[in-house]
Scaffold this motif. Structure first.
Motif, PDB file in Angstrom:
ATOM      1  N   GLU A  47       1.282  -1.222   0.125  1.00  0.00           N
ATOM      2  CA  GLU A  47      -0.037   0.095  -0.724  1.00  0.00           C
ATOM      3  C   GLU A  47       0.787   0.994  -0.038  1.00  0.00           C
ATOM      4  N   ASP A  83      -1.722  -9.689  -4.713  1.00  0.00           N
ATOM      5  CA  ASP A  83      -1.276  -7.654  -3.862  1.00  0.00           C
ATOM      6  C   ASP A  83      -2.972  -6.565  -4.873  1.00  0.00           C
ATOM      7  N   ALA A  85      -5.500  -6.058  -4.756  1.00  0.00           N
ATOM      8  CA  ALA A  85      -7.426  -6.399  -3.856  1.00  0.00           C
ATOM      9  C   ALA A  85      -6.006  -4.540  -3.117  1.00  0.00           C
ATOM     10  N   LYS A  86      -5.190  -4.994  -2.267  1.00  0.00           N
ATOM     11  CA  LYS A  86      -4.345  -3.606  -1.996  1.00  0.00           C
ATOM     12  C   LYS A  86      -4.696  -2.575  -2.707  1.00  0.00           C
ATOM     13  N   ASN A  88      -5.131  -1.259  -6.349  1.00  0.00           N
ATOM     14  CA  ASN A  88      -6.570  -1.123  -6.661  1.00  0.00           C
ATOM     15  C   ASN A  88      -7.262  -0.373  -5.768  1.00  0.00           C
ATOM     16  N   GLU A  89      -7.449  -0.619  -4.583  1.00  0.00           N
ATOM     17  CA  GLU A  89      -7.905   0.267  -3.173  1.00  0.00           C
ATOM     18  C   GLU A  89      -7.442   1.542  -3.093  1.00  0.00           C
ATOM     19  N   VAL A  90      -5.852   1.487  -3.399  1.00  0.00           N
ATOM     20  CA  VAL A  90      -5.325   3.026  -3.750  1.00  0.00           C
ATOM     21  C   VAL A  90      -4.716   3.523  -4.304  1.00  0.00           C
ATOM     22  N   TYR A  91      -5.083   2.754  -5.944  1.00  0.00           N
ATOM     23  CA  TYR A  91      -5.231   3.399  -7.085  1.00  0.00           C
ATOM     24  C   TYR A  91      -6.801   4.296  -6.869  1.00  0.00           C
ATOM     25  N   SER A  92      -7.855   3.259  -6.773  1.00  0.00           N
ATOM     26  CA  SER A  92      -9.606   3.946  -6.832  1.00  0.00           C
ATOM     27  C   SER A  92      -9.480   5.626  -5.880  1.00  0.00           C
ATOM     28  N   ARG A  93      -8.377   5.763  -5.059  1.00  0.00           N
ATOM     29  CA  ARG A  93      -8.286   7.019  -4.695  1.00  0.00           C
ATOM     30  C   ARG A  93      -7.839   7.923  -5.283  1.00  0.00           C
TER      31      ARG A  93
END
Length: 106
Positions: A47, A83, A85-86, A88-93
Protein backbone atom coordinates in the motif's frame (compact mmCIF):
# COMPACT_ATOMS: atom_id res chain seq x y z
CA UNK A 1 8.06 19.36 -31.47
CA UNK A 2 8.53 17.31 -28.32
CA UNK A 3 8.89 18.89 -24.91
CA UNK A 4 10.91 17.08 -22.22
CA UNK A 5 9.37 17.28 -18.74
CA UNK A 6 11.28 16.91 -15.49
CA UNK A 7 10.37 17.70 -11.90
CA UNK A 8 12.30 17.47 -8.64
CA UNK A 9 9.01 16.48 -6.96
CA UNK A 10 9.50 12.91 -8.28
CA UNK A 11 12.61 10.71 -8.45
CA UNK A 12 14.94 11.65 -11.26
CA UNK A 13 15.35 9.30 -14.22
CA UNK A 14 18.02 6.73 -13.41
CA UNK A 15 18.82 5.98 -17.04
CA UNK A 16 18.68 7.50 -20.50
CA UNK A 17 14.99 8.43 -20.42
CA UNK A 18 12.77 11.34 -19.42
CA UNK A 19 10.16 11.48 -16.68
CA UNK A 20 7.71 12.60 -19.35
CA UNK A 21 7.55 13.89 -22.90
CA UNK A 22 4.77 16.02 -24.32
CA UNK A 23 4.16 15.66 -28.04
CA UNK A 24 1.24 17.13 -29.99
CA UNK A 25 -0.47 18.01 -26.71
CA UNK A 26 -0.30 14.48 -25.26
CA UNK A 27 1.89 13.72 -22.25
CA UNK A 28 3.68 10.36 -22.24
CA UNK A 29 4.88 9.44 -18.75
CA UNK A 30 7.60 6.96 -17.87
CA UNK A 31 6.80 4.28 -15.34
CA UNK A 32 7.52 4.82 -11.67
CA UNK A 33 8.77 2.62 -8.88
CA UNK A 34 8.34 3.33 -5.15
CA UNK A 35 11.21 5.79 -4.75
CA UNK A 36 10.72 9.11 -3.02
CA UNK A 37 11.89 12.33 -4.70
CA UNK A 38 15.35 11.88 -3.13
CA UNK A 39 15.65 8.44 -4.75
CA UNK A 40 15.17 6.40 -1.57
CA UNK A 41 13.07 3.23 -1.73
CA UNK A 42 9.92 3.68 0.37
CA UNK A 43 9.60 1.53 3.49
CA UNK A 44 6.47 -0.46 4.21
CA UNK A 45 4.15 -2.75 2.36
CA UNK A 46 2.46 -2.73 -1.01
CA UNK A 47 0.00 0.00 0.00
CA UNK A 48 2.80 2.44 0.89
CA UNK A 49 4.60 1.52 -2.33
CA UNK A 50 1.46 2.13 -4.39
CA UNK A 51 0.89 5.50 -2.71
CA UNK A 52 4.49 6.52 -3.51
CA UNK A 53 4.24 5.45 -7.13
CA UNK A 54 0.96 7.32 -7.62
CA UNK A 55 2.29 10.38 -5.80
CA UNK A 56 5.28 10.37 -8.16
CA UNK A 57 2.99 10.11 -11.16
CA UNK A 58 0.88 12.96 -9.80
CA UNK A 59 3.98 15.15 -9.51
CA UNK A 60 4.98 14.39 -13.10
CA UNK A 61 1.42 14.98 -14.32
CA UNK A 62 1.43 18.32 -12.52
CA UNK A 63 4.74 19.25 -14.17
CA UNK A 64 3.07 18.47 -17.50
CA UNK A 65 0.18 20.78 -16.66
CA UNK A 66 -2.12 17.77 -16.37
CA UNK A 67 -3.84 15.67 -13.71
CA UNK A 68 -5.13 12.17 -13.00
CA UNK A 69 -8.47 13.18 -14.55
CA UNK A 70 -6.79 13.48 -17.94
CA UNK A 71 -5.03 10.07 -17.96
CA UNK A 72 -6.15 7.81 -20.81
CA UNK A 73 -4.36 4.51 -20.08
CA UNK A 74 -2.32 2.96 -17.27
CA UNK A 75 -0.37 -0.25 -16.82
CA UNK A 76 0.36 -1.76 -13.42
CA UNK A 77 3.09 -4.35 -12.92
CA UNK A 78 2.77 -6.44 -9.77
CA UNK A 79 5.28 -8.90 -8.36
CA UNK A 80 2.42 -10.85 -6.76
CA UNK A 81 -1.18 -10.84 -7.99
CA UNK A 82 -2.25 -11.46 -4.38
CA UNK A 83 -1.54 -7.73 -3.92
CA UNK A 84 -4.09 -6.78 -6.59
CA UNK A 85 -6.92 -5.82 -4.20
CA UNK A 86 -4.64 -3.67 -2.02
CA UNK A 87 -3.17 -1.85 -5.01
CA UNK A 88 -6.62 -1.47 -6.55
CA UNK A 89 -7.89 0.22 -3.39
CA UNK A 90 -5.03 2.75 -3.41
CA UNK A 91 -5.40 3.26 -7.17
CA UNK A 92 -9.11 4.09 -6.78
CA UNK A 93 -8.21 7.04 -4.50
CA UNK A 94 -6.32 8.68 -7.38
CA UNK A 95 -8.59 7.70 -10.27
CA UNK A 96 -12.16 8.44 -9.27
CA UNK A 97 -15.34 8.71 -11.27
CA UNK A 98 -14.06 8.24 -14.83
CA UNK A 99 -10.94 6.08 -14.51
CA UNK A 100 -8.65 5.41 -17.48
CA UNK A 101 -8.31 2.17 -19.39
CA UNK A 102 -5.90 -0.13 -17.54
CA UNK A 103 -3.90 -3.33 -17.76
CA UNK A 104 -2.51 -5.11 -14.69
CA UNK A 105 0.07 -7.86 -15.13
CA UNK A 106 2.24 -9.98 -12.90
Amino acid sequence: MKQIISTVQAPQAIGPYSQAVIYNGIAYLSGQIPLDAAGTLVEGGIEQQAVQVLSNLGAVLDACGSSFDMVLKTTIFLKDMNDFAKVNEVYSRYFGVNPPARATVQ
